[in-house]
Write a protein that holds these residues in place. Structure first.
Motif, PDB file in Angstrom:
ATOM      1  N   ALA A  34       0.827  -1.219   0.000  1.00 40.94           N
ATOM      2  CA  ALA A  34       0.000   0.000   0.000  1.00 40.94           C
ATOM      3  C   ALA A  34       0.857   1.263   0.000  1.00 40.94           C
ATOM      4  O   ALA A  34       0.346   2.361  -0.218  1.00 40.94           O
ATOM      5  CB  ALA A  34      -0.918   0.004   1.224  1.00 40.94           C
ATOM      6  N   LYS A  35       2.165   1.096   0.217  1.00 36.23           N
ATOM      7  CA  LYS A  35       3.073   2.239   0.286  1.00 36.23           C
ATOM      8  C   LYS A  35       3.043   3.074  -0.991  1.00 36.23           C
ATOM      9  O   LYS A  35       3.051   4.304  -0.934  1.00 36.23           O
ATOM     10  CB  LYS A  35       4.493   1.746   0.557  1.00 36.23           C
ATOM     11  N   LYS A  36       2.978   2.424  -2.135  1.00 34.38           N
ATOM     12  CA  LYS A  36       2.959   3.153  -3.405  1.00 34.38           C
ATOM     13  C   LYS A  36       1.677   3.972  -3.551  1.00 34.38           C
ATOM     14  O   LYS A  36       1.715   5.133  -3.975  1.00 34.38           O
ATOM     15  CB  LYS A  36       3.095   2.183  -4.590  1.00 34.38           C
ATOM     16  N   ALA A  37       0.548   3.390  -3.184  1.00 32.52           N
ATOM     17  CA  ALA A  37      -0.726   4.110  -3.268  1.00 32.52           C
ATOM     18  C   ALA A  37      -0.732   5.306  -2.325  1.00 32.52           C
ATOM     19  O   ALA A  37      -1.192   6.402  -2.675  1.00 32.52           O
ATOM     20  CB  ALA A  37      -1.888   3.173  -2.941  1.00 32.52           C
ATOM     21  N   PHE A  38      -0.208   5.123  -1.117  1.00 33.14           N
ATOM     22  CA  PHE A  38      -0.114   6.220  -0.152  1.00 33.14           C
ATOM     23  C   PHE A  38       0.803   7.322  -0.688  1.00 33.14           C
ATOM     24  O   PHE A  38       0.511   8.510  -0.532  1.00 33.14           O
ATOM     25  CB  PHE A  38       0.425   5.712   1.189  1.00 33.14           C
ATOM     26  N   ASN A  40       1.456   8.053  -3.820  1.00 33.28           N
ATOM     27  CA  ASN A  40       0.761   8.769  -4.901  1.00 33.28           C
ATOM     28  C   ASN A  40      -0.267   9.746  -4.343  1.00 33.28           C
ATOM     29  O   ASN A  40      -0.399  10.868  -4.835  1.00 33.28           O
ATOM     30  CB  ASN A  40       0.072   7.768  -5.839  1.00 33.28           C
ATOM     31  N   LEU A  41      -0.980   9.315  -3.306  1.00 32.41           N
ATOM     32  CA  LEU A  41      -1.968  10.187  -2.662  1.00 32.41           C
ATOM     33  C   LEU A  41      -1.288  11.423  -2.078  1.00 32.41           C
ATOM     34  O   LEU A  41      -1.795  12.546  -2.198  1.00 32.41           O
ATOM     35  CB  LEU A  41      -2.690   9.406  -1.552  1.00 32.41           C
ATOM     36  N   LEU A  42      -0.132  11.213  -1.489  1.00 28.08           N
ATOM     37  CA  LEU A  42       0.618  12.315  -0.900  1.00 28.08           C
ATOM     38  C   LEU A  42       1.131  13.282  -1.963  1.00 28.08           C
ATOM     39  O   LEU A  42       0.935  14.494  -1.880  1.00 28.08           O
ATOM     40  CB  LEU A  42       1.794  11.760  -0.092  1.00 28.08           C
ATOM     41  N   LEU A  43       1.776  12.715  -2.995  1.00 31.01           N
ATOM     42  CA  LEU A  43       2.431  13.534  -4.021  1.00 31.01           C
ATOM     43  C   LEU A  43       1.434  14.272  -4.900  1.00 31.01           C
ATOM     44  O   LEU A  43       1.635  15.445  -5.233  1.00 31.01           O
ATOM     45  CB  LEU A  43       3.336  12.641  -4.887  1.00 31.01           C
ATOM     46  N   TYR A  44       0.344  13.600  -5.266  1.00 30.93           N
ATOM     47  CA  TYR A  44      -0.580  14.174  -6.244  1.00 30.93           C
ATOM     48  C   TYR A  44      -1.772  14.906  -5.621  1.00 30.93           C
ATOM     49  O   TYR A  44      -2.489  15.606  -6.329  1.00 30.93           O
ATOM     50  CB  TYR A  44      -1.087  13.076  -7.184  1.00 30.93           C
ATOM     51  N   LEU A  45      -1.968  14.763  -4.320  1.00 34.35           N
ATOM     52  CA  LEU A  45      -3.143  15.386  -3.713  1.00 34.35           C
ATOM     53  C   LEU A  45      -2.812  16.198  -2.458  1.00 34.35           C
ATOM     54  O   LEU A  45      -3.064  17.403  -2.408  1.00 34.35           O
ATOM     55  CB  LEU A  45      -4.182  14.306  -3.381  1.00 34.35           C
ATOM     56  N   ALA A  46      -2.232  15.553  -1.451  1.00 36.39           N
ATOM     57  CA  ALA A  46      -2.040  16.209  -0.158  1.00 36.39           C
ATOM     58  C   ALA A  46      -1.045  17.373  -0.215  1.00 36.39           C
ATOM     59  O   ALA A  46      -1.353  18.483   0.248  1.00 36.39           O
ATOM     60  CB  ALA A  46      -1.586  15.187   0.884  1.00 36.39           C
ATOM     61  N   VAL A  47       0.142  17.135  -0.778  1.00 31.02           N
ATOM     62  CA  VAL A  47       1.149  18.204  -0.830  1.00 31.02           C
ATOM     63  C   VAL A  47       0.697  19.371  -1.714  1.00 31.02           C
ATOM     64  O   VAL A  47       0.793  20.536  -1.300  1.00 31.02           O
ATOM     65  CB  VAL A  47       2.519  17.653  -1.295  1.00 31.02           C
ATOM     66  N   PRO A  48       0.177  19.114  -2.939  1.00 30.66           N
ATOM     67  CA  PRO A  48      -0.308  20.249  -3.744  1.00 30.66           C
ATOM     68  C   PRO A  48      -1.401  21.054  -3.043  1.00 30.66           C
ATOM     69  O   PRO A  48      -1.406  22.294  -3.109  1.00 30.66           O
ATOM     70  CB  PRO A  48      -0.845  19.572  -5.010  1.00 30.66           C
ATOM     71  N   ILE A 205       4.072   6.652   5.805  1.00 34.28           N
ATOM     72  CA  ILE A 205       4.828   6.032   4.708  1.00 34.28           C
ATOM     73  C   ILE A 205       6.257   5.733   5.161  1.00 34.28           C
ATOM     74  O   ILE A 205       6.801   4.658   4.884  1.00 34.28           O
ATOM     75  CB  ILE A 205       4.841   6.957   3.472  1.00 34.28           C
ATOM     76  N   THR A 206       6.859   6.680   5.882  1.00 36.20           N
ATOM     77  CA  THR A 206       8.212   6.473   6.400  1.00 36.20           C
ATOM     78  C   THR A 206       8.240   5.293   7.358  1.00 36.20           C
ATOM     79  O   THR A 206       9.159   4.461   7.312  1.00 36.20           O
ATOM     80  CB  THR A 206       8.710   7.738   7.123  1.00 36.20           C
ATOM     81  N   GLY A 207       7.244   5.199   8.234  1.00 32.29           N
ATOM     82  CA  GLY A 207       7.163   4.069   9.157  1.00 32.29           C
ATOM     83  C   GLY A 207       7.012   2.741   8.441  1.00 32.29           C
ATOM     84  O   GLY A 207       7.600   1.730   8.847  1.00 32.29           O
ATOM     85  N   MET A 208       6.241   2.741   7.367  1.00 30.75           N
ATOM     86  CA  MET A 208       6.073   1.528   6.572  1.00 30.75           C
ATOM     87  C   MET A 208       7.407   1.101   5.946  1.00 30.75           C
ATOM     88  O   MET A 208       7.728  -0.084   5.860  1.00 30.75           O
ATOM     89  CB  MET A 208       5.031   1.761   5.469  1.00 30.75           C
ATOM     90  N   MET A 209       8.195   2.095   5.529  1.00 27.60           N
ATOM     91  CA  MET A 209       9.493   1.814   4.931  1.00 27.60           C
ATOM     92  C   MET A 209      10.444   1.203   5.964  1.00 27.60           C
ATOM     93  O   MET A 209      11.162   0.235   5.687  1.00 27.60           O
ATOM     94  CB  MET A 209      10.091   3.117   4.373  1.00 27.60           C
ATOM     95  N   ILE A 210      10.423   1.759   7.183  1.00 26.23           N
ATOM     96  CA  ILE A 210      11.283   1.244   8.253  1.00 26.23           C
ATOM     97  C   ILE A 210      10.888  -0.172   8.636  1.00 26.23           C
ATOM     98  O   ILE A 210      11.737  -1.028   8.899  1.00 26.23           O
ATOM     99  CB  ILE A 210      11.218   2.172   9.482  1.00 26.23           C
ATOM    100  N   ALA A 211       9.569  -0.433   8.644  1.00 26.71           N
ATOM    101  CA  ALA A 211       9.067  -1.765   9.031  1.00 26.71           C
ATOM    102  C   ALA A 211       9.584  -2.853   8.107  1.00 26.71           C
ATOM    103  O   ALA A 211       9.766  -4.003   8.531  1.00 26.71           O
ATOM    104  CB  ALA A 211       7.546  -1.757   9.034  1.00 26.71           C
ATOM    105  N   GLY A 212       9.822  -2.522   6.865  1.00 25.52           N
ATOM    106  CA  GLY A 212      10.295  -3.518   5.908  1.00 25.52           C
ATOM    107  C   GLY A 212      11.801  -3.552   5.770  1.00 25.52           C
ATOM    108  O   GLY A 212      12.333  -4.163   4.831  1.00 25.52           O
ATOM    109  N   SER A 213      12.522  -2.910   6.709  1.00 24.11           N
ATOM    110  CA  SER A 213      13.977  -2.797   6.602  1.00 24.11           C
ATOM    111  C   SER A 213      14.676  -3.514   7.754  1.00 24.11           C
ATOM    112  O   SER A 213      14.109  -3.710   8.825  1.00 24.11           O
ATOM    113  CB  SER A 213      14.393  -1.321   6.598  1.00 24.11           C
TER     114      SER A 213
END
Length: 306
Positions: A34-38, A40-48, A205-213
């Motif tokens: 789900a990290k990729k979907a999150f 995209n939501l951040l980059l294309y919607l929340a930040v703008p 998203i950052t937490g999800m990245m750490i969880a898989g590392s």
């Protein structure tokens, strides 16, 4: 010191949100894919949405006067980071050198920086931050993209820059701000609500990245340690440079804090797309993000003395 305490509190809050993403993946509530979907939501919607909303305010001549100055500060800081990285890595060899350089030069300004700038400096700080991100994105998709791919197609670079959602949001926001276009509450409120998603979403998203590392393995990677060292050196040199030149004020502080952020999250994306070591790229992002809990408050503590 007060600014440093506020920054430390904000970083702790951000890490609580990171923990939520970490726990979500580890417990199975959130699927790693789900990290990729999150993202995209951040980059294309929340930040703008957050960027546009930051420009919905009464025009202030003092803020307008600082925009060219902020642009110059941003160019200076990012080019200083580029020069430092190239000097520090000129003797390094190997296939992973381009991605290592990219991780050192480009900070996580949008994901990690914007929430912090918003908390410390409110809407005015976000306006200066959007100027930095404009310079950042132009250099990322020219110098950075060329570094990763080995070639730069001018048409592709222009297309990418012109379709970047954050840059489009900056243009829309500037038009609204400079022309003082009235924005109805029925539009402003949704922009505010969607923009408020930026902080929790980016940290989850950052937490999800750490969880898989594998953090222990990452800390044993000399390349990641090199990225850590250079990422700490860059803000130190920028602070010294700004101090020597007599640069001060909110605009300078915003640029310095954004430059002190961890490695850009897109480092991992480029590693996947262009067949670099994915574990190394993700490790650089994760470890420098963990390190920022110390670096960012220290940088904030130094700001009042500028």
């Amino acid at each position: 010191m007060e600014l440093a305490i506020i920054t430390a509190k904000q970083v702790v809050i951000l890490y609580c949100l990171i923990l939520a993403g970490f726990a979500g993946v580890k417990s199975g509530v959130i699927k790693p894919e789900a990290k990729k979907a999150f993202s995209n939501l951040l980059l294309y919607l929340a930040v703008p949405a957050m960027v546009i909303h930051s420009y919905i305010s009464k025009a202030d001549r003092s803020v307008l006067a600082r925009l060219p100055q902020t642009f110059a500060f941003s160019v200076l800081a990012i080019l200083a980071g580029l020069a430092i990285t190239m000097l520090c890595t000129c003797r390094m060899k190997g296939k992973e050198r381009p991605i290592l350089r990219f991780a050192c030069i480009f900070s996580n300004a949008a994901y990690m920086g914007f929430p912090l700038i918003e908390a410390l400096f409110s809407a005015e700080g976000l306006i200066y931050a959007s100027v930095y991100v404009t310079v950042f994105n132009i250099l990322l998709w020219t110098v950075g993209f060329g570094m990763i791919t080995g070639t730069v197609e001018p048409k592709e670079v222009v297309r990418t820059v012109c379709t970047n959602p954050v840059l489009i949001a900056v243009v829309i926001g500037l038009v609204i701000y400079l022309c003082q276009i009235p924005v109805p509450e029925v539009i402003e409120q949704p922009l505010a609500l969607i923009g408020n998603m930026n902080t929790p979403l980016s940290m989850i998203i950052t937490g999800m990245m750490i969880a898989g590392s594998n953090l222990a393995q990452m800390l044993c990677d000399r390349r990641i340690l090199s990225v850590m060292g250079i990422r700490m050196l860059i803000p130190a040199v920028c602070f010294a440079l700004f101090f020597a030149c007599g640069f001060s004020g909110m605009a300078a502080g915003v640029v310095l804090l954004l430059e002190a952020c961890p490695s850009a999250a897109i480092t991992s994306v480029f590693a996947v797309q262009y067949s670099y070591d994915e574990e190394f790229a993700a490790g650089s992002v994760v470890i420098t993000t963990l390190l920022s809990i110390v670096i960012l408050p220290v940088c904030a503590m130094l700001l009042p003395g500028m």
